[in-house]
Design a protein around this motif. Structure first.
Motif, mmCIF file in Angstrom:
data_model
loop_
_atom_site.group_PDB
_atom_site.id
_atom_site.type_symbol
_atom_site.label_atom_id
_atom_site.label_comp_id
_atom_site.label_asym_id
_atom_site.label_seq_id
_atom_site.Cartn_x
_atom_site.Cartn_y
_atom_site.Cartn_z
ATOM 1 N N UNK A 35 6.892 10.906 1.423
ATOM 2 C CA UNK A 35 6.647 9.746 2.281
ATOM 3 C C UNK A 35 5.887 10.331 3.699
ATOM 4 N N UNK A 36 6.505 11.250 4.270
ATOM 5 C CA UNK A 36 5.800 11.499 5.638
ATOM 6 C C UNK A 36 4.441 12.220 5.438
ATOM 7 N N UNK A 37 4.203 12.937 4.141
ATOM 8 C CA UNK A 37 2.923 13.497 3.816
ATOM 9 C C UNK A 37 1.936 12.471 3.494
ATOM 10 N N UNK A 38 2.041 11.128 3.517
ATOM 11 C CA UNK A 38 1.158 10.293 3.085
ATOM 12 C C UNK A 38 -0.001 10.178 3.936
ATOM 13 N N UNK A 39 -1.334 9.911 3.503
ATOM 14 C CA UNK A 39 -2.519 9.811 4.386
ATOM 15 C C UNK A 39 -2.379 8.702 5.438
ATOM 16 N N UNK A 62 0.814 -1.179 -0.234
ATOM 17 C CA UNK A 62 -0.035 0.041 -0.228
ATOM 18 C C UNK A 62 1.070 1.368 0.075
ATOM 19 N N UNK A 63 2.004 1.203 0.860
ATOM 20 C CA UNK A 63 2.753 2.393 0.857
ATOM 21 C C UNK A 63 3.471 2.491 -0.425
ATOM 22 N N UNK A 64 3.994 1.670 -0.837
ATOM 23 C CA UNK A 64 4.887 1.754 -2.182
ATOM 24 C C UNK A 64 3.889 2.145 -3.366
ATOM 25 N N UNK A 65 2.676 1.767 -3.236
ATOM 26 C CA UNK A 65 1.672 2.240 -4.372
ATOM 27 C C UNK A 65 1.527 3.821 -4.202
ATOM 28 N N UNK A 67 2.195 7.064 -6.652
ATOM 29 C CA UNK A 67 1.061 7.914 -7.272
ATOM 30 C C UNK A 67 1.882 9.530 -6.991
ATOM 31 N N UNK A 68 2.883 9.490 -6.475
ATOM 32 C CA UNK A 68 3.557 10.776 -6.238
ATOM 33 C C UNK A 68 4.783 10.841 -7.539
ATOM 34 N N UNK A 69 5.645 9.849 -7.186
ATOM 35 C CA UNK A 69 6.714 9.720 -8.235
ATOM 36 C C UNK A 69 6.554 8.251 -9.031
ATOM 37 N N UNK A 70 6.009 8.632 -10.294
ATOM 38 C CA UNK A 70 5.764 7.398 -11.129
ATOM 39 C C UNK A 70 6.863 6.579 -11.393
ATOM 40 N N UNK A 71 6.888 5.210 -11.222
ATOM 41 C CA UNK A 71 8.051 4.540 -11.838
ATOM 42 C C UNK A 71 9.123 4.510 -10.692
ATOM 43 N N UNK A 72 8.896 5.161 -9.495
ATOM 44 C CA UNK A 72 9.702 5.278 -8.388
ATOM 45 C C UNK A 72 10.273 3.806 -8.058
ATOM 46 N N UNK A 73 11.805 3.748 -8.019
ATOM 47 C CA UNK A 73 12.143 2.249 -7.597
ATOM 48 C C UNK A 73 12.014 2.276 -6.026
ATOM 49 N N UNK A 74 11.385 1.665 -5.602
ATOM 50 C CA UNK A 74 11.023 1.257 -4.145
ATOM 51 C C UNK A 74 10.860 -0.071 -3.800
ATOM 52 N N UNK A 75 11.242 -0.592 -2.610
ATOM 53 C CA UNK A 75 10.844 -2.086 -2.287
ATOM 54 C C UNK A 75 11.170 -2.162 -0.724
ATOM 55 N N UNK A 76 10.324 -3.331 -0.165
ATOM 56 C CA UNK A 76 10.567 -3.568 1.121
ATOM 57 C C UNK A 76 11.519 -4.168 1.426
ATOM 58 N N UNK A 77 12.382 -3.821 2.452
ATOM 59 C CA UNK A 77 13.557 -4.545 2.919
ATOM 60 C C UNK A 77 13.567 -5.040 4.459
ATOM 61 N N UNK A 78 14.620 -4.972 5.057
ATOM 62 C CA UNK A 78 14.426 -5.470 6.547
ATOM 63 C C UNK A 78 13.958 -6.868 6.582
#
Length: 579
Positions: A215-219, A169-172, A176-187
DNA sequence: GCCGTTTTCGGCCCGACTGTTTTCAGTCG
């Protein structure tokens, strides 16, 4: 009553915490922490190693700590521990659980305000007395107050699937803000830990600060704990903490490695880098002359150290570096390797779909065979099967198989049962009823709190029954809710290996039983595993992916998991284990 | 306190962020 591995690990952790508060040598502290972790990872009771004089063979345990373990096991106490407890009350160690309170802060709270427990801390915060401590301002006091309020919530871990969907959900939302952003879950999520304490995300973008701000502005964000130009920590409305790290794209590989962890794995990796005169961080390798060598992918990180890429599921500092060095990393099983699913339910017992529906979905998912294993009619299980109903069920399955055959589809429904192991160790169905089935799954559902000897004997009796092919969810644990039964698993594994009885990794996300460490030990003793869905609904047939991740964390290859085999081989194995 | 494919002595992971004591120690991952 002798101390368990967990007790001893706990004591060494408390020793390390106490020494840290006292400001003792940090490397000595590290040694105690490593020893504690090593003990927590052991497959056998410490007393076994002690009896074989093999304590010092455990990586991270040397002469001194081996001696201390011996004293603890023999006397139940340790002079060093008692001395530290007299200097630092146990309640002071609890203060370390509060976010923002580390060893230095705990010591000052204890020394200057006499705070020796969480209750003391609450009282002092309420009385507004924290500011009496030099260097403590309004913000610090506020943070500690919040930390106390959220303590129980922060320490709660969530199941892997829940964390995965939250991460998606967070990645999606970020995309929406940065289309095609390279982002993934880690840890811990990327390492496929069964539960996670917080969510870690990694993104790559030249303007790192812009991604952090988005990110910090996400609903979904309820509270921002911290944010800078390349990272932020927030608490989501769900109560889960989420951390984001953003790096420039050329640093993706090193950052991915860094943020995947585990911490213990990273420390080892950085030590290896130092041996080569390199200093490794999330930014890449820093050479002696100060120049930075970035890594666009993870393979490059490991290759720089002369190692093959190590799968995330193995990154726990449990021998993966030695295996990588010697070229003996396992070829880990994947979901695509699975041909069948040997444990699932239908409306014949507590399942919520017909056999035909379960079969159709499994077939559509690409399985070549399944086994319908409804519950035996037993205490509390509604609508279970008895010998007569099993005969009726056999007819239904035969008819369905005939339909598949008529359509020329190579899909097979095997007929099985999940039979209860009763408190006295006998099975809830007569042998004659079991003899007619393709496959028998046996499991513990009741009287899980029996003493060790009794419940172990119960499981051994089931394993010895020539009709029993699989032991399902062997320990009966429910994550975050119920400890597994107090079993002597070493003996169980030896019996299963000797009898050819298959042991299950149950894929239900609340079970994942056997867990990775036990499954790995079972494999070492020659046990063959199965990874089953235990689905009660067609949607749950997909749970297999969680079981597979657990098998990977257990270092399992496809050949060691029976339901990667062709159906004929499975049937032959089950038939041949009948004495 | 542990450990060794340069070492049985001399090393031991690394950097971001925060609050406050204005230059860095403490915490975290």
């Amino acid at each position: 009553m002798s101390l368990s591995n967990r007790d001893v690990a706990h004591i060494f952790q408390a020793i390390a915490d106490s020494m840290e508060i006292l400001g003792e040598d940090r490397f000595r502290i590290l040694a105690y922490r490593r020893a504690s972790d090593a003990i927590g990872d052991l497959p056998l009771p410490l007393a076994d190693y002690q009896a074989r004089h093999a304590l010092e063979d455990i990586p991270g345990i040397g002469k001194t700590i081996a001696e201390k373990i011996g004293v603890l096991l023999d006397t139940g106490t340790l002079p060093l521990y008692e001395r530290l407890k007299s200097q630092i009350p146990a309640g002071v160690l609890d203060l370390l659980r509060v976010p923002e309170i580390g060893p230095r802060t705990a010591k000052r709270l204890y020394d200057e305000l006499g705070i020796a427990s969480l209750d003391d801390l609450r009282a002092m915060v309420d009385a507004g007395r924290l500011r009496e401590v030099k260097g403590f301002g309004a913000k610090t006091e506020q943070r500690i107050r919040q930390g106390l309020e959220m303590l129980s919530q922060r320490e709660q871990r969530v199941l892997m699937p829940h964390a995965m969907s939250t991460a998606e959900t967070l990645i999606a939302a970020l995309r929406e803000v940065f289309v095609d952003l390279r982002v993934t879950a880690v840890g811990s999520l990327r390492r496929a830990c069964p539960t996670v304490g917080d969510l870690d995300l990694l993104a790559a973008q030249d303007d790192t600060a812009a991604v952090v701000q988005a990110f910090i502005a996400l609903p979904q964000v309820a509270e921002v704990l911290m944010s800078g130009v390349m990272k932020a920590s927030v608490v989501l409305h769900s109560g889960l903490q989420a951390d984001l790290l953003v790096v420039p794209p050329p640093q993706w590989g090193s950052a991915l490695q860094h943020f995947t962890g585990s911490q213990a794995h990273n420390i080892r990796l950085r030590e290896l880098a130092l041996e080569r005169g390199l200093s490794f961080s999330e930014h890449g390798f820093r050479q002696a002359d100060g120049t930075l060598m970035t890594c666009a992918d993870e393979t490059q990180v490991y290759a720089t150290l002369g190692l093959p890429w190590i799968p995330p599921e193995l990154r726990e500092d449990r021998g993966e570096f030695a295996a990588a060095r010697s070229g003996t990393l396992p070829n880990l099983i994947t979901l695509a390797d699975l041909r069948g699913d040997l444990h699932m339910h239908s409306t014949w017992s507590d399942g919520r779909a017909s056999i035909a529906q379960m079969a159709a979905t499994a077939h559509a998912l690409g399985r070549e065979y399944i086994t319908i294993t409804d519950h035996s009619a037993y205490l509390g299980v509604t609508g279970g099967v008895d010998a007569a109903r099993l005969r009726d069920q056999a007819a239904e399955i035969a008819a369905l198989n005939a339909e598949y055959a008529a359509r020329g589809e190579a899909f097979r429904i095997l007929h099985g049962v999940e039979v209860d192991i009763t408190p006295d160790g006998s099975l809830a169905l007569p042998d004659a009823a079991l003899a007619d089935l393709d496959l028998v799954v046996a499991s513990l559902h009741v009287s899980l709190r029996q003493p060790r000897d009794q419940i172990t004997a119960r499981l051994l009796q089931a394993i010895a029954n020539p009709h029993v092919d699989i032991i399902a969810h062997p320990t009966g644990r429910i994550l975050e809710r119920r400890e597994g039964a107090d079993l002597d698993l070493e003996v169980v594994f030896q019996a299963a290996a000797a009898n050819g009885t298959l042991l299950e990794i149950n894929s239900n996300p609340e079970r994942l039983d056997l867990d990775a460490l036990h499954a790995r030990r079972a494999l070492e003793l020659g046990v063959t595993l199965v990874v089953n869905s235990d689905a009660h609904h067609p949607d749950e047939l997909n749970q297999l992916r969680y079981g597979i991740l657990t098998a990977r964390r257990a270092w399992a290859s496809a050949a060691q998991v029976a339901n990667t085999w062709p159906v004929e081989q499975v049937l032959k194995h089950c038939a041949s284990s009948v004495i």
